[in-house]
Design a protein around this motif. Structure first.
Motif, mmCIF file in Angstrom:
data_model
loop_
_atom_site.group_PDB
_atom_site.id
_atom_site.type_symbol
_atom_site.label_atom_id
_atom_site.label_comp_id
_atom_site.label_asym_id
_atom_site.label_seq_id
_atom_site.Cartn_x
_atom_site.Cartn_y
_atom_site.Cartn_z
ATOM 1 N N GLY A 109 -42.476 3.988 0.695
ATOM 2 C CA GLY A 109 -42.690 4.091 -0.982
ATOM 3 C C GLY A 109 -42.158 4.995 -1.582
ATOM 4 O O GLY A 109 -42.012 4.673 -2.964
ATOM 5 N N SER A 110 -41.751 5.954 -0.972
ATOM 6 C CA SER A 110 -40.873 6.981 -1.671
ATOM 7 C C SER A 110 -39.475 6.707 -1.999
ATOM 8 O O SER A 110 -38.675 7.652 -2.330
ATOM 9 C CB SER A 110 -41.273 8.364 -1.040
ATOM 10 O OG SER A 110 -42.569 8.808 -0.937
ATOM 11 N N SER A 169 -41.382 13.008 -1.135
ATOM 12 C CA SER A 169 -42.446 12.473 -0.140
ATOM 13 C C SER A 169 -44.061 12.968 -0.500
ATOM 14 O O SER A 169 -44.185 14.189 -0.673
ATOM 15 C CB SER A 169 -42.036 13.537 1.122
ATOM 16 O OG SER A 169 -42.859 13.202 2.072
ATOM 17 N N LYS A 170 -44.778 11.916 -0.426
ATOM 18 C CA LYS A 170 -46.179 12.235 -0.783
ATOM 19 C C LYS A 170 -46.640 13.233 0.187
ATOM 20 O O LYS A 170 -47.315 14.335 -0.238
ATOM 21 C CB LYS A 170 -46.867 10.852 -0.693
ATOM 22 C CG LYS A 170 -48.317 11.045 -0.752
ATOM 23 C CD LYS A 170 -49.060 9.544 -0.713
ATOM 24 C CE LYS A 170 -50.720 9.816 -0.776
ATOM 25 N NZ LYS A 170 -51.389 8.678 -0.715
ATOM 26 N N THR A 171 -46.277 13.190 1.512
ATOM 27 C CA THR A 171 -46.837 14.021 2.362
ATOM 28 C C THR A 171 -45.943 15.495 2.470
ATOM 29 O O THR A 171 -46.640 16.456 2.895
ATOM 30 C CB THR A 171 -47.019 13.614 3.690
ATOM 31 O OG1 THR A 171 -45.814 12.831 4.047
ATOM 32 C CG2 THR A 171 -48.193 12.380 3.785
ATOM 33 N N THR A 219 -42.962 13.883 6.340
ATOM 34 C CA THR A 219 -42.093 12.352 6.965
ATOM 35 C C THR A 219 -40.862 12.994 7.517
ATOM 36 O O THR A 219 -40.043 13.821 6.815
ATOM 37 C CB THR A 219 -42.062 11.492 5.798
ATOM 38 O OG1 THR A 219 -43.166 11.279 5.345
ATOM 39 C CG2 THR A 219 -41.192 10.204 6.475
ATOM 40 N N GLU A 274 -47.440 -3.742 4.673
ATOM 41 C CA GLU A 274 -47.974 -2.507 5.048
ATOM 42 C C GLU A 274 -49.568 -2.758 4.501
ATOM 43 O O GLU A 274 -50.225 -1.968 5.021
ATOM 44 C CB GLU A 274 -47.229 -1.303 4.483
ATOM 45 C CG GLU A 274 -47.662 -0.050 4.974
ATOM 46 C CD GLU A 274 -46.929 1.147 4.918
ATOM 47 O OE1 GLU A 274 -46.064 1.406 5.874
ATOM 48 O OE2 GLU A 274 -46.623 1.857 3.677
HETATM 49 O O1 F6P Z 1 -45.136 5.749 7.577
HETATM 50 C C1 F6P Z 1 -45.318 4.967 6.578
HETATM 51 C C2 F6P Z 1 -45.277 5.623 5.480
HETATM 52 O O2 F6P Z 1 -46.449 6.618 5.309
HETATM 53 C C3 F6P Z 1 -45.509 4.764 4.035
HETATM 54 O O3 F6P Z 1 -46.828 4.360 3.818
HETATM 55 C C4 F6P Z 1 -45.007 5.811 3.139
HETATM 56 O O4 F6P Z 1 -44.766 5.116 1.909
HETATM 57 C C5 F6P Z 1 -43.838 6.312 3.918
HETATM 58 O O5 F6P Z 1 -44.251 6.557 4.843
HETATM 59 C C6 F6P Z 1 -43.317 7.770 3.437
HETATM 60 O O6 F6P Z 1 -44.241 8.724 3.191
HETATM 61 P P1 F6P Z 1 -43.993 10.124 2.428
HETATM 62 O O7 F6P Z 1 -44.098 9.537 0.897
HETATM 63 O O8 F6P Z 1 -45.364 11.009 2.636
HETATM 64 O O9 F6P Z 1 -42.969 10.716 3.019
#
Ligand code: F6P
Length: 532
Positions: free
Chosen positions: A143-144, A193-195, A198, A338
């Motif tokens: 999604g990013s 990256s949301k988290t 990744t 997803e």
């Molecule tokens: O692994 C799947 C996922 O969590 C997706 O849902 C998300 O869009 C992607 O990885 C990237 O995550 P992030 O933006 O945290 O890096």
């Protein structure tokens, strides 16, 4: 509910769509949202079936759940979160409350910061060590990446900012190719990256940092971050004034409306980006206000449910006759698969029917010369979704656009009508005779009666793209509620991530493959012998 649906599908399976299609049906089985038209007259859905499908919306409480989503209730029950991507485009709407607080001041504030930063980059007020920014590299995945990458391509005619590149894959081929084409001194790297954990994104971000460090003294000054974690972006060395944050109630695959859309905004400018948001907002309003019989996202979802859970068609082709939408199928694969690729209901029970379908596709007319053979004559039915604009952006070549449109309409017509044996025979009667004529004719028969939907719009503008994407987001929502699953988690991606982490030292030769299954161990052995 599901038994009745399947029984109805079986009952009408042999009915010809074409036989039902008169002028009344063409009007009755089409719906308008703004200036976008969705035609679903070329499906085997009749009035009674549509009523039954709409009844499923009532039975499963879609309206109440929709309202709960827009109101900020934690409908993502497995993660205890609200689902509020709609707040990111609530440009002039009212307050949106989460946990007793209105989130809109924060959303608007972040959007204003994005506007200002994008403008600074575009105008040259924000500079790299070598002067005005010429290239923006968005590093993100899922999604990013898919949203902004798809939209940047879709809105290419509106680009008037620096060049935009998207790096997603951990395969070094991806980042190496992009960095080769950029000058570190005039490149802005955006880590999306949301988290901010990744592995693919963080690995690529470190590679970009090292690349930039070879030529630029203050590397951090040419990095920006889009994330929910202020702490992790700071640890990476990105100054808070170039960090654009968002909350965990924005799901990754629903996130391009906010900070994750920054690279798109830099490419097309804040005004065009706002028009994109307004298009989505218009679809939000339509989804909330329109009666189910006129409600485009709800009907799109119901047609999908009819085809997948009712008729048993396991895949769906998305076929944009709009080359700039070439990444839309890939984007929808994440959005839909997803979100609704789950086997467990919200309450933990097994899903009583199949999950959402496999989504795939390519732009027309290219697909016509590749896989349409199977769509027309293969033994499995593939419902098709055509997207087509009345006008392209190449005015001088409008005649080519007309040819494109003719092809799009011809395909849905051909899928519906088919060609029977008599007609096929008449096509080759001058070349063959007797048994050979029959044999040759048989190969030229098209069964027809294959359903499709056509989504038509005036032109692929930022506003229209916003409408299209929001349409599909709400389609996913409705399908998820009717199926009774949680569209907003993604536990299915976890196991592979864990195993990859455990396998890395094995691949590197630091650990043996002794605890791996025989197949995996043999593959590691093969790859190591060949230099991994
Ligand atoms: O692994 C799947 C996922 O969590 C997706 O849902 C998300 O869009 C992607 O990885 C990237 O995550 P992030 O933006 O945290 O890096």
């Amino acid at each position: 509910m599901w038994t009745t649906l399947k029984a109805k599908a079986a009952e009408v399976a042999d009915r010809r769509i074409e036989a039902m299609l008169d002028a009344d049906r063409a009007a009755d089985f089409a719906v308008q949202a703004g200036d976008m038209r969705m035609d679903y007259a070329k499906t085997n859905i009749d009035v009674a079936t549509r009523d039954m499908l709409i009844g499923m919306l009532e039975t499963t409480g879609v309206a109440a759940k929709r309202d709960a989503m827009f109101a900020g209730t934690a409908i993502n029950e497995t993660e205890g979160r609200a689902v509020l991507h709609t707040a990111l485009r609530n440009l002039d709407g009212g307050p949106v409350m989460v946990g007793g607080a209105d989130v809109m001041p924060e959303v608007s504030g972040t959007l204003k910061r994005m506007d200002a930063f994008a403008q600074d980059v575009r105008s040259g007020k924000f500079q790299g060590q070598g002067g005005k920014i010429t290239d923006v590299v968005n590093i993100g995945i899922g999604g990013s990446d898919l949203g902004p990458a798809m939209a940047a391509l879709a809105l290419a005619p509106y680009h008037d900012g620096p060049r935009c590149h998207f790096v997603s894959n951990v395969d070094p081929a991806d980042i190496a190719k992009v960095l080769r084409s950029c000058d570190p001194a005039t490149t802005l790297v955006i880590v999306a990256s949301k988290t901010f954990t990744t592995i693919e994104t963080m690995t690529n971000a470190r590679t970009a940092k090292a690349w930039m460090g070879e030529k630029v003294s203050d590397v951090g000054a040419q990095f920006a971050a889009l994330s929910t974690s202020a702490e992790k972006t700071a640890d990476f060395g990105i100054s808070p004034d170039r960090v654009f944050g968002f909350e965990d109630w924005v799901g990754g695959r629903y996130s391009m409306w906010g900070p994750i859309g920054l690279s798109l905004m830099i490419a097309i400018g804040a005004d065009a980006f706002h028009a994109f948001l307004r298009g989505a907002q218009a679809m939000d309003v339509h989804f909330q206000a329109a009666d189910w019989h006129e409600n485009m996202p709800a009907l799109l979802a119901l047609v999908g449910i009819w085809h997948n859970q009712g008729c048993g068609y396991t895949t769906r082709a998305v076929l944009p006759y709009d080359n700039n939408l070439s990444r839309l199928p890939a984007y929808l694969q994440q959005l839909e698969m997803e979100s609704n690729g789950k086997g467990v209901s919200m309450d933990g029970a097994d899903l009583p029917v199949h999950s959402g379908p496999v989504v795939w596709g390519e732009p027309g007319t290219n697909g016509q010369h590749a896989f349409y053979q199977l769509i027309h004559q293969g033994t499995r039915v593939v419902p098709c979704e055509f997207l087509v604009a009345a006008r392209g952006h190449e005015d001088a070549l409008h005649h080519q656009h007309q040819l494109l449109v003719a092809n799009c309409l011809a395909q849905s017509e051909a899928l519906m009508k088919g060609r029977d044996l008599d007609e096929a025979r008449s096509k080759v009667a001058d070349k063959f005779e007797g048994a050979e004529l029959d044999r040759q004719a048989k190969h030229r028969v098209f069964p027809g009666n294959r359903p499709s939907i056509t989504l038509a719009y005036p032109q692929l503008t930022p506003f229209v793209l916003g409408q299209i994407v929001a349409l599909y987001e709400h389609r996913v929502f409705v399908e998820g509620v009717v199926l009774g699953l949680n569209s907003y988690d993604q536990w299915g991606v976890e196991l592979g991530k864990e195993l990859a982490t455990a396998l890395q030292p094995v691949v590197e030769g630091v650990k043996t493959a002794a605890d791996k299954d025989g197949s995996t161990a043999a593959l590691v052995d093969f790859l190591q012998k060949h230099g991994v």
